[in-house]
Scaffold this motif. Structure first.
Motif, short mmCIF file in Angstrom:
data_model
loop_
_atom_site.label_atom_id
_atom_site.label_comp_id
_atom_site.label_asym_id
_atom_site.label_seq_id
_atom_site.Cartn_x
_atom_site.Cartn_y
_atom_site.Cartn_z
N GLY A 1 0.81 -1.22 0.00
CA GLY A 1 0.00 0.00 0.00
C GLY A 1 0.84 1.26 0.00
O GLY A 1 0.50 2.25 -0.67
N ARG A 2 1.92 1.23 0.74
CA ARG A 2 2.81 2.40 0.82
C ARG A 2 3.45 2.68 -0.55
O ARG A 2 3.51 3.83 -0.99
CB ARG A 2 3.89 2.15 1.86
N ILE A 3 3.93 1.65 -1.21
CA ILE A 3 4.54 1.84 -2.53
C ILE A 3 3.50 2.28 -3.55
O ILE A 3 3.76 3.16 -4.37
CB ILE A 3 5.27 0.55 -2.97
N ALA A 4 2.30 1.71 -3.48
CA ALA A 4 1.24 2.09 -4.43
C ALA A 4 0.90 3.57 -4.30
O ALA A 4 0.80 4.27 -5.31
CB ALA A 4 0.00 1.22 -4.21
N ALA B 1 0.16 -0.02 -16.64
CA ALA B 1 -0.41 -0.82 -15.55
C ALA B 1 0.73 -1.19 -14.60
O ALA B 1 1.80 -1.58 -15.04
CB ALA B 1 -1.07 -2.08 -16.10
N VAL B 2 0.47 -1.04 -13.32
CA VAL B 2 1.48 -1.34 -12.31
C VAL B 2 0.98 -2.44 -11.40
O VAL B 2 -0.14 -2.36 -10.87
CB VAL B 2 1.80 -0.08 -11.46
N GLU B 3 1.79 -3.46 -11.23
CA GLU B 3 1.51 -4.54 -10.29
C GLU B 3 2.63 -4.56 -9.26
O GLU B 3 3.80 -4.53 -9.61
CB GLU B 3 1.43 -5.89 -11.00
N ILE B 4 2.26 -4.59 -8.00
CA ILE B 4 3.23 -4.63 -6.91
C ILE B 4 3.22 -6.04 -6.34
O ILE B 4 2.17 -6.54 -5.92
CB ILE B 4 2.91 -3.58 -5.84
N LYS B 5 4.38 -6.66 -6.31
CA LYS B 5 4.48 -8.05 -5.83
C LYS B 5 4.23 -8.10 -4.34
O LYS B 5 4.87 -7.42 -3.56
CB LYS B 5 5.84 -8.64 -6.16
N SER B 6 3.26 -8.91 -3.96
CA SER B 6 2.94 -9.18 -2.57
C SER B 6 3.48 -10.57 -2.22
O SER B 6 3.74 -11.37 -3.12
CB SER B 6 1.43 -9.17 -2.35
N ALA C 1 10.73 -6.47 -2.11
CA ALA C 1 11.78 -7.19 -1.38
C ALA C 1 13.14 -7.06 -2.07
O ALA C 1 14.17 -7.03 -1.40
CB ALA C 1 11.41 -8.66 -1.24
N LYS C 2 13.13 -6.95 -3.39
CA LYS C 2 14.38 -6.83 -4.15
C LYS C 2 14.69 -5.37 -4.50
O LYS C 2 15.71 -5.09 -5.11
CB LYS C 2 14.30 -7.64 -5.45
N GLN C 3 13.78 -4.48 -4.15
CA GLN C 3 13.89 -3.06 -4.49
C GLN C 3 14.23 -2.89 -5.97
O GLN C 3 15.18 -2.20 -6.35
CB GLN C 3 14.92 -2.36 -3.59
N SER C 4 13.42 -3.53 -6.79
CA SER C 4 13.63 -3.49 -8.24
C SER C 4 12.28 -3.43 -8.96
O SER C 4 11.23 -3.66 -8.35
CB SER C 4 14.44 -4.70 -8.70
N VAL C 5 12.35 -3.13 -10.25
CA VAL C 5 11.16 -3.06 -11.09
C VAL C 5 11.45 -3.80 -12.39
O VAL C 5 12.50 -3.59 -13.00
CB VAL C 5 10.77 -1.59 -11.40
N GLU C 6 10.51 -4.63 -12.79
CA GLU C 6 10.61 -5.32 -14.07
C GLU C 6 9.66 -4.62 -15.03
O GLU C 6 8.49 -4.43 -14.72
CB GLU C 6 10.24 -6.80 -13.89
N ILE C 7 10.19 -4.23 -16.19
CA ILE C 7 9.41 -3.48 -17.17
C ILE C 7 9.06 -4.39 -18.35
O ILE C 7 9.94 -5.05 -18.91
CB ILE C 7 10.19 -2.26 -17.67
#
Length: 185
Positions: free
Chosen positions: A45-48, A111-116, A145-151
């Protein structure tokens, strides 16, 4: 005699959301099947809200489009598939006018998906492919957890950004750039 499973559409899903007893649940629609999703946790929620805020401010300042959080999107011609991105951006050029009270009958540009903890990366990659097939141009899978983003982009291999990199809106949201350290701090 063979019994057929019922196919649900976006109107059925909207009715389900409107039931007071289902307030805490989130659903998507995949090929007419209702998929129940777990609710987001604190980090999610915080990242979103953080990413949504950066996108919102940029889109507002440049009068480019609409930023949403956890809103259902579906292709206008497809009433049997609906996805619920954690954060989304849709340009004014592609957004329905007026913007709907119910689900959006267009796919977001981003579209953004945040890994839970309840998601696997494989599931999210499959979902990214679905967004792209349904009409989105850019999908960001955020991995706290990895502090990364996959595009993910149409017909291109996925690209992974690390903590020291910056996230770009590409041609979809020209000029938008966000250092990932600002997203994950």
């Amino acid at each position: 005699m063979e019994l057929k499973q019922r196919l649900y559409d976006v109107d059925d899903l909207w009715d389900l959301y409107c039931q007071r007893s289902k307030d805490h649940l989130r659903f998507e629609l995949i090929d007419g099947e209702i998929i129940e999703m777990s609710g987001p946790g604190g980090v999610h929620g915080r990242i979103a809200i953080r990413l949504g805020s950066y996108l919102f401010v940029f889109a507002e300042e440049h009068n480019l489009g609409i930023v949403t959080g956890e809103v259902g999107y579906h292709p206008a011609e497809d009433r049997y598939n609906l996805l619920l991105p954690d954060v989304a951006y849709i340009s004014f050029e592609r957004a329905p006018d007026p913007f709907p009270e119910k689900f959006v009958p267009a796919m977001p540009d981003i579209a953004v998906e945040i890994k839970s903890p309840s998601n696997t990366l494989s599931e999210l990659r499959e979902k990214a492919g679905r967004y792209l097939r349904m009409g989105s141009t850019l999908v960001w899978i955020i991995m706290p957890a990895k502090q990364s983003v996959e595009i993910h982009r149409p017909q291109m291999p996925a690209e992974t950004l690390a903590f020291e990199d910056s996230l770009s809106g590409d041609d979809v949201l020209p000029g938008f750039e966000l250092a990932l350290r600002r997203l994950f701090h």
